[in-house]
Design a protein around this motif. Structure first.
Motif, PDB file in Angstrom:
ATOM      1  N   VAL A   1      -6.763 -33.582  50.840  1.00 47.81           N
ATOM      2  CA  VAL A   1      -7.092 -32.173  51.053  1.00 47.81           C
ATOM      3  C   VAL A   1      -8.011 -32.062  52.268  1.00 47.81           C
ATOM      4  O   VAL A   1      -9.115 -32.633  52.289  1.00 47.81           O
ATOM      5  CB  VAL A   1      -7.772 -31.561  49.817  1.00 47.81           C
ATOM      6  N   ALA A   2      -7.552 -31.342  53.280  1.00 47.50           N
ATOM      7  CA  ALA A   2      -8.296 -31.221  54.537  1.00 47.50           C
ATOM      8  C   ALA A   2      -8.734 -29.782  54.767  1.00 47.50           C
ATOM      9  O   ALA A   2      -7.969 -28.839  54.525  1.00 47.50           O
ATOM     10  CB  ALA A   2      -7.446 -31.699  55.704  1.00 47.50           C
ATOM     11  N   VAL A   3      -9.955 -29.610  55.242  1.00 45.35           N
ATOM     12  CA  VAL A   3     -10.442 -28.299  55.672  1.00 45.35           C
ATOM     13  C   VAL A   3     -10.008 -28.114  57.118  1.00 45.35           C
ATOM     14  O   VAL A   3     -10.329 -28.941  57.976  1.00 45.35           O
ATOM     15  CB  VAL A   3     -11.974 -28.215  55.559  1.00 45.35           C
ATOM     16  N   PRO A   4      -9.272 -27.046  57.425  1.00 44.92           N
ATOM     17  CA  PRO A   4      -8.743 -26.889  58.793  1.00 44.92           C
ATOM     18  C   PRO A   4      -9.855 -26.724  59.831  1.00 44.92           C
ATOM     19  O   PRO A   4     -10.959 -26.268  59.526  1.00 44.92           O
ATOM     20  CB  PRO A   4      -7.899 -25.608  58.697  1.00 44.92           C
ATOM     21  N   SER A   5      -9.538 -27.097  61.057  1.00 41.07           N
ATOM     22  CA  SER A   5     -10.463 -26.860  62.168  1.00 41.07           C
ATOM     23  C   SER A   5     -10.543 -25.353  62.437  1.00 41.07           C
ATOM     24  O   SER A   5      -9.646 -24.589  62.056  1.00 41.07           O
ATOM     25  CB  SER A   5      -9.979 -27.589  63.418  1.00 41.07           C
ATOM     26  N   TYR A   6     -11.603 -24.944  63.099  1.00 40.17           N
ATOM     27  CA  TYR A   6     -11.763 -23.523  63.415  1.00 40.17           C
ATOM     28  C   TYR A   6     -12.590 -23.339  64.675  1.00 40.17           C
ATOM     29  O   TYR A   6     -13.359 -24.218  65.081  1.00 40.17           O
ATOM     30  CB  TYR A   6     -12.383 -22.757  62.252  1.00 40.17           C
ATOM     31  N   THR A   7     -12.399 -22.164  65.282  1.00 38.82           N
ATOM     32  CA  THR A   7     -13.158 -21.787  66.474  1.00 38.82           C
ATOM     33  C   THR A   7     -13.688 -20.378  66.268  1.00 38.82           C
ATOM     34  O   THR A   7     -12.932 -19.467  65.913  1.00 38.82           O
ATOM     35  CB  THR A   7     -12.279 -21.824  67.731  1.00 38.82           C
TER      36      THR A   7
ATOM     37  N   ASN B   1     -17.697 -13.885  64.950  1.00 41.78           N
ATOM     38  CA  ASN B   1     -16.302 -14.143  64.606  1.00 41.78           C
ATOM     39  C   ASN B   1     -15.422 -12.976  65.054  1.00 41.78           C
ATOM     40  O   ASN B   1     -14.662 -12.394  64.268  1.00 41.78           O
ATOM     41  CB  ASN B   1     -16.157 -14.385  63.101  1.00 41.78           C
ATOM     42  N   LEU B   2     -15.533 -12.641  66.329  1.00 37.08           N
ATOM     43  CA  LEU B   2     -14.877 -11.447  66.850  1.00 37.08           C
ATOM     44  C   LEU B   2     -13.354 -11.542  66.800  1.00 37.08           C
ATOM     45  O   LEU B   2     -12.675 -10.509  66.823  1.00 37.08           O
ATOM     46  CB  LEU B   2     -15.340 -11.187  68.284  1.00 37.08           C
ATOM     47  N   THR B   3     -12.803 -12.737  66.741  1.00 39.48           N
ATOM     48  CA  THR B   3     -11.355 -12.882  66.614  1.00 39.48           C
ATOM     49  C   THR B   3     -10.885 -12.800  65.162  1.00 39.48           C
ATOM     50  O   THR B   3      -9.697 -12.926  64.884  1.00 39.48           O
ATOM     51  CB  THR B   3     -10.896 -14.216  67.221  1.00 39.48           C
ATOM     52  N   ASN B   4     -11.836 -12.581  64.254  1.00 36.65           N
ATOM     53  CA  ASN B   4     -11.543 -12.423  62.825  1.00 36.65           C
ATOM     54  C   ASN B   4     -10.776 -13.633  62.272  1.00 36.65           C
ATOM     55  O   ASN B   4      -9.855 -13.504  61.476  1.00 36.65           O
ATOM     56  CB  ASN B   4     -10.745 -11.138  62.579  1.00 36.65           C
ATOM     57  N   GLU B   5     -11.197 -14.820  62.685  1.00 34.28           N
ATOM     58  CA  GLU B   5     -10.528 -16.038  62.242  1.00 34.28           C
ATOM     59  C   GLU B   5     -10.879 -16.350  60.794  1.00 34.28           C
ATOM     60  O   GLU B   5     -12.040 -16.258  60.383  1.00 34.28           O
ATOM     61  CB  GLU B   5     -10.932 -17.219  63.137  1.00 34.28           C
ATOM     62  N   LYS B   6      -9.872 -16.731  60.032  1.00 38.41           N
ATOM     63  CA  LYS B   6     -10.106 -17.213  58.672  1.00 38.41           C
ATOM     64  C   LYS B   6     -10.493 -18.689  58.742  1.00 38.41           C
ATOM     65  O   LYS B   6      -9.764 -19.498  59.326  1.00 38.41           O
ATOM     66  CB  LYS B   6      -8.854 -17.033  57.814  1.00 38.41           C
ATOM     67  N   TYR B   7     -11.641 -19.015  58.161  1.00 40.08           N
ATOM     68  CA  TYR B   7     -12.080 -20.408  58.201  1.00 40.08           C
ATOM     69  C   TYR B   7     -12.860 -20.736  56.940  1.00 40.08           C
ATOM     70  O   TYR B   7     -13.302 -19.844  56.215  1.00 40.08           O
ATOM     71  CB  TYR B   7     -12.899 -20.685  59.458  1.00 40.08           C
ATOM     72  N   TRP B   8     -13.013 -22.036  56.673  1.00 36.85           N
ATOM     73  CA  TRP B   8     -13.583 -22.509  55.421  1.00 36.85           C
ATOM     74  C   TRP B   8     -14.690 -23.513  55.704  1.00 36.85           C
ATOM     75  O   TRP B   8     -14.639 -24.257  56.694  1.00 36.85           O
ATOM     76  CB  TRP B   8     -12.505 -23.150  54.553  1.00 36.85           C
ATOM     77  N   SER B   9     -15.695 -23.545  54.836  1.00 40.30           N
ATOM     78  CA  SER B   9     -16.783 -24.502  54.969  1.00 40.30           C
ATOM     79  C   SER B   9     -16.313 -25.893  54.574  1.00 40.30           C
ATOM     80  O   SER B   9     -15.180 -26.082  54.122  1.00 40.30           O
ATOM     81  CB  SER B   9     -17.957 -24.088  54.076  1.00 40.30           C
ATOM     82  N   SER B  10     -17.205 -26.887  54.718  1.00 40.52           N
ATOM     83  CA  SER B  10     -16.846 -28.263  54.366  1.00 40.52           C
ATOM     84  C   SER B  10     -16.633 -28.432  52.865  1.00 40.52           C
ATOM     85  O   SER B  10     -16.127 -29.466  52.429  1.00 40.52           O
ATOM     86  CB  SER B  10     -17.927 -29.230  54.848  1.00 40.52           C
ATOM     87  N   TYR B  11     -16.998 -27.424  52.053  1.00 36.73           N
ATOM     88  CA  TYR B  11     -16.690 -27.423  50.621  1.00 36.73           C
ATOM     89  C   TYR B  11     -15.423 -26.620  50.322  1.00 36.73           C
ATOM     90  O   TYR B  11     -15.104 -26.362  49.162  1.00 36.73           O
ATOM     91  CB  TYR B  11     -17.864 -26.852  49.823  1.00 36.73           C
ATOM     92  N   GLY B  12     -14.729 -26.184  51.359  1.00 33.23           N
ATOM     93  CA  GLY B  12     -13.506 -25.428  51.159  1.00 33.23           C
ATOM     94  C   GLY B  12     -13.738 -23.995  50.749  1.00 33.23           C
ATOM     95  O   GLY B  12     -12.870 -23.373  50.133  1.00 33.23           O
ATOM     96  N   VAL B  13     -14.906 -23.431  51.100  1.00 40.32           N
ATOM     97  CA  VAL B  13     -15.255 -22.061  50.723  1.00 40.32           C
ATOM     98  C   VAL B  13     -14.955 -21.121  51.889  1.00 40.32           C
ATOM     99  O   VAL B  13     -15.372 -21.375  53.033  1.00 40.32           O
ATOM    100  CB  VAL B  13     -16.743 -21.961  50.349  1.00 40.32           C
TER     101      VAL B  13
END
Length: 763
Positions: free
Chosen positions: A709-715, A736-748
């Motif tokens: 299970v990998a947490v995706p990269s984000y910008t 987060n002006l591009t409104n990117e969906k991203y997750w913490s290192s705990y998958g949150v």
């Protein structure tokens, strides 16, 4: 003595004079006044006065330092033939109130000040220090309209924030997690109550195992995060701020500083912050209150006392901790079909925590070259209750829900420390010495209750969130022998000697001895352990006071309890050691308009604990974390400031109990992390108006050591606009002006696009 200047140049030479004094106005004799670029200077006389002559015109960096008072720096502009009087220059005891004085229109490279008394526990310039560290100052936090600690630490090279499901805060860098365990160089804790940035002057991030000077209770194998709090000052100042923004954010802060006596020997400062905000989810909130008074009393020209306290109360909801069923087929939190803004639990199942921090310091100037600093700190964390949410994902659409209520929990940490700092010479070799001792006492008590699986819900339907009154009947009190009540003591001795072998070559030799003792608590047998932690560093200034090449060997450790073997034998374990070898380059050039650090490191844990196929404990596991850091802080032209960093890390499990994971990436350790902030303040008629843009990039990392299970990269992309005047400041920030969906290192799941606006007034 001959001189290369022709006659007309000699006539155009300038001079600088002034007087160096302490905060009470008393003169400081034998302070060093030095122009870095010209390698010219002088010592102050018995009246604290100095004069430096024969200076060509230009812009220069002037440093004023004294072993008992730390350092200050000034930008000095000289015209041909000018005789400049700088007036009275104040130094503060052992650098406790380090500030930069600027004799110019604006502060040069205002995000680059690395002056600190904590990193080496002695006054030591960045270019003299063989350890890598980053500093995030309050000016940068203010420009970015930041209100929380997790976004703040993203400005340090290679640092990724971690919010624990328990409510605590940590950071990941160089492949390892570390909580904010240091406050003004003394132990603190944010395991369950987190921290408010309302009383933070700057954040210092020390890179690499730092057990030698900080011990295992403060440092991790990745380094140390140290918070430096705001200190009382001589000037009377009041600053009131209000911030509002997305998710119903309302935050009020106040910073009040005033002398209590006419002679300014007793100084007082109060910082406070009230924060109210909803989560971006349909349920959830974060309400906190901070109050932090501090007092400083100068008893004499040799003796001063400092007292500060911090009370932090928080009532909030925790983040969801996701687990993944073996047959779920899920390889990342981005595959879950739950609505990004949807919660699984109601906010009435919340958490209430508080923390108390008390810090005192007595500093005595034994002589001109020797200072004694006696420190005491007490930290207490209390959890009244803490509902923590769990979901085991059986498929991308099916979640089995359960919950735990952790509390009451009580943790306290008492630290007493004595440090002796001094300078002396043996022949042509100059020594900067630290000798210290510390006592540390920890007491912990805890209770908890957990549930089994309560239900299974299809998150693609209009499901119902679970409320507190539905959850409580499922709670079963837990019993963790030896964990619910514990206490331990640590006794430490340490020493460090920085030897200036020449005016360019120096070495650091440090050693720490720790004795850890945990008594028998009635359910678990006690144990004791002794650890030895060395640190070696070498630094050579390729260009004096501008460019240094450095190398270091550093050590970190963690004490380990004895382990019971399947045959009934007791295995006495050694402390777990991480050893780092590092080399790199530091630069402070162009009148410090450009500061940069480049380093490569190799951290090895050679005695990790593992269980073999027969169930026996062995201490021969191995993990290697290696990589490099690049940090640049620049002010290329007036008004333009740049903060940029890139960190590469490869942290792998080399040998483990489970052979299937050998060669895998360590948990929560992204390979690539980058940060950037560019800001420009107009210099003409609209002086004070400015703009900032930047962001962060974090690479993919794994939730578990099987690397499934990998947490995706984000910008993330952020921007701000601000207008600052002497008595007020207005700032607007978009995150987060591009409104990117991203997750913490705990998958949150983390916040979508959001905004904050701040108005601050000063009087």
């Amino acid at each position: 003595m001959s001189c290369s200047f022709p006659t007309f140049a000699r006539q155009a030479l300038s001079s600088v004079e002034g007087k160096v004094a302490d905060k009470s106005g008393r003169p400081i004799p034998y302070a060093n006044v030095h122009f870095r670029e010209l390698d010219k200077g002088a010592l102050t006389d018995d009246s604290g006065e100095f004069i430096v002559e024969g200076l060509p015109s230009g812009n220069y960096q002037l440093q004023i330092s004294h072993v008992s008072y730390g350092r200050r720096s000034m930008q000095v502009s000289l015209k041909p033939g000018e005789r400049k009087d700088l007036g009275k220059i104040l130094l503060y005891e052992n650098g406790s109130d380090l500030q930069e004085v600027i004799v110019a229109d604006s502060k040069v490279n205002r995000f680059a000040d690395k002056a600190t008394e904590y990193v080496a526990r002695m006054p030591l310039e960045n270019l003299e220090n063989p350890q890598v560290y980053s500093v995030v100052n309050k000016e940068l936090l203010q420009e970015q309209v930041l209100t929380d600690i997790d976004q703040s630490v993203r400005n340090a090279t290679g640092v990724v924030p971690v919010i624990y499901p328990s409510g605590g805060f940590a950071a990941t860098f160089r492949g390892f997690n570390i909580g904010i365990n240091s406050r003004n160089g003394m132990e603190t804790s944010t395991g369950r109550s987190s921290v408010d940035i309302g009383n933070i002057e700057r954040i210092e991030v020390l890179k690499g195992p730092s057990g030698t000077l900080f011990g295992s209770n403060v440092s991790s194998f990745g380094g140390v995060v140290n918070l430096v709090t705001k200190k009382p000052m001589e000037d009377k100042l009041t600053e009131i701020g209000y911030t509002t923004g997305s998710f119903n954010l309302h935050r009020i802060t106040a910073d009040i500083n005033t002398p209590l006596t006419k002679d300014k020997k007793t100084l007082f400062r109060l910082n406070t912050a009230l924060n109210r905000q909803k989560r971006f989810l349909d349920y959830g909130f974060n309400n906190t209150f901070l109050i932090s008074p501090s007092l400083k009393h100068i008893a004499s020209d040799r003796l001063s006392f400092t007292l500060d306290a911090e009370l932090f109360d928080a009532k909030s909801t925790r983040t969801l901790y996701s687990r993944y069923g073996a047959n779920s087929g899920i390889t990342g939190p981005d595959e879950l079909l739950i609505d990004y803004n949807k919660a699984l639990f109601h906010e009435d199942a919340n958490a209430a925590t508080s923390s108390l921090k008390i810090f005192t310091q007595a500093q005595y100037k034994i002589s001109e070259n020797w200072t004694s600093t006696t420190l005491f700190s007490y930290v207490e964390e209390d959890v009244d209750h803490s509902y923590q949410y769990y979901a085991t994902w059986l498929s991308p659409s099916l979640a089995a829900r359960n919950i735990g209520n952790w509390g009451p929990i009580y943790n306290s940490y008492t630290n007493i420390q004595e440090n002796i700092n001094g300078e002396f010479a043996t022949g042509t070799i100059r020594h900067k010495i630290l000798v210290g001792a510390s006592l540390r006492f920890m007491d912990a008590r805890s209770e908890a209750a957990t549930s089994g699986f309560i239900d299974t819900v299809d998150v693609t339907t209009d499901f119902r969130v679970l409320r507190k009154q539905e959850l409580d009947p499922y709670m079963v009190p837990g019993n963790w022998p030896g964990w619910h009540k514990a206490n331990d003591n640590t006794y430490s001795l340490y020493a460090s000697d920085v030897l200036a072998l020449t005016d360019r070559l120096s070495t650091m030799l440090s050693l720490r001895l720790d004795h850890f003792y945990r008594p028998d608590n009635g359910t678990v047998e006690g144990y004791e352990q002794t650890s030895l932690s060395p640190k070696l560093g070498l630094i050579y200034q390729l260009v004096k006071e501008q460019v240094s090449v450095f190398g270091n060997y550093m050590n970190g450790f963690q004490n380990q309890a004895p382990a019971n073997q399947p045959d009934g034998a007791l295995l006495v374990l050694d402390p777990l050691y991480a050893e780092q070898a590092e080399g790199g380059l530091k630069a402070e050039v162009f009148d410090k308009r450009l500061t940069a650090t480049i380093s490569y490191y190799h951290i090895a844990i050679d005695n990790a604990i593992r269980t073999n196929a027969d169930g026996f404990i062995e201490q021969d596991g191995r993990q290697v974390s290696k990589g490099g850091d690049i940090e640049v802080v620049a002010n290329p032209i007036a008004g333009l400031n740049i903060v940029a960093g890139y960190a590469y890390n490869d942290n792998r499990i080399v040998k483990a109990s489970d052979e299937d994971i050998e060669g895998n990436k360590a948990v929560g350790a992204p390979e690539n992390v980058a940060n950037l902030w560019l800001s420009y303040a107009l210099q003409g008629k609209l002086k004070g108006l400015g703009f900032g843009v930047g962001g962060n990039q974090v690479g993919e990392n794994y939730l578990f050591s099987d690397n499934v299970v990998a947490v995706p990269s984000y910008t993330l992309f952020n921007a701000s606009i601000f207008f600052e005047q002497p008595t007020w400041r207005l700032g607007l920030k978009g995150n987060n002006l591009t409104n990117e969906k991203y997750w913490s290192s705990y998958g949150v799941a983390q916040a979508p696009a959001n905004f904050a606006a701040n108005l601050t007034v000063r009087f």
